[in-house]
Every structure is written in structure tokens, then in C-alpha cells.
Write a protein that holds these residues in place. Sequence first.
Motif, short mmCIF file in Angstrom:
data_model
loop_
_atom_site.label_atom_id
_atom_site.label_comp_id
_atom_site.label_asym_id
_atom_site.label_seq_id
_atom_site.Cartn_x
_atom_site.Cartn_y
_atom_site.Cartn_z
N ASN A 2 0.83 -1.20 0.00
CA ASN A 2 0.00 0.00 0.00
C ASN A 2 0.87 1.26 0.00
OD1 ASN A 2 0.85 0.47 2.63
ND2 ASN A 2 -0.91 -0.53 3.55
N LEU A 3 0.23 2.37 -0.15
CA LEU A 3 0.94 3.64 -0.26
C LEU A 3 1.71 3.97 1.01
CD1 LEU A 3 1.54 6.12 -1.94
CD2 LEU A 3 -0.58 7.14 -1.12
N ASP A 4 1.13 3.71 2.17
CA ASP A 4 1.83 4.00 3.43
C ASP A 4 3.10 3.18 3.55
OD1 ASP A 4 -0.02 5.89 4.28
OD2 ASP A 4 -1.25 4.40 5.34
N GLN A 5 3.03 1.91 3.17
CA GLN A 5 4.21 1.05 3.24
C GLN A 5 5.28 1.50 2.25
OE1 GLN A 5 4.91 -1.39 5.48
NE2 GLN A 5 6.94 -1.37 4.55
N LEU A 7 5.73 4.54 1.12
CA LEU A 7 6.34 5.77 1.64
C LEU A 7 7.31 5.48 2.79
CD1 LEU A 7 3.32 8.24 1.57
CD2 LEU A 7 5.35 8.27 0.11
N ALA A 8 6.94 4.55 3.66
CA ALA A 8 7.82 4.17 4.77
C ALA A 8 9.10 3.55 4.25
CB ALA A 8 7.10 3.22 5.72
#
Length: 64
Positions: A2-5, A7-8
Amino acid sequence: MNLDQALADLEAAAFAAAIEEFNSEQAAGRLGLDAYQRGKRLNQDLTELGAAIAATMDEALNSL
């Protein structure tokens, strides 16, 4: 992923790259300092050698 992963992961990779660059600059700085100190010692040794040669030549000329 996903996008959060994503970005992290990108943030972690950027942080790791920044640390690696910092460590490389520190290593280069230490190498530069070591080279400077060796050059300074060599200069001092050559200056002392030159003074000893000049003194020997002066003694030889004075004995003539």
C-alpha cells in the motif's frame, strides 16, 4: 504494497543513503587528515635532513 508502506520504505531508504553518505564523508575526512599529518611529518623530517646536510657542508668548508 500500500501507499503508506511504500512511503515508509522510501523514507527508510533515503535515511540509509544519508547515513552512508555521512559515513563516507567521515572516512574521507579521516583519510585526508592522515595524509596531511604524514605530509607534515615528512616535511619536518626533510627540513631536519636539509639542516644536517647544510651543517656538514659548513664544517667541511670551514676545515679547508
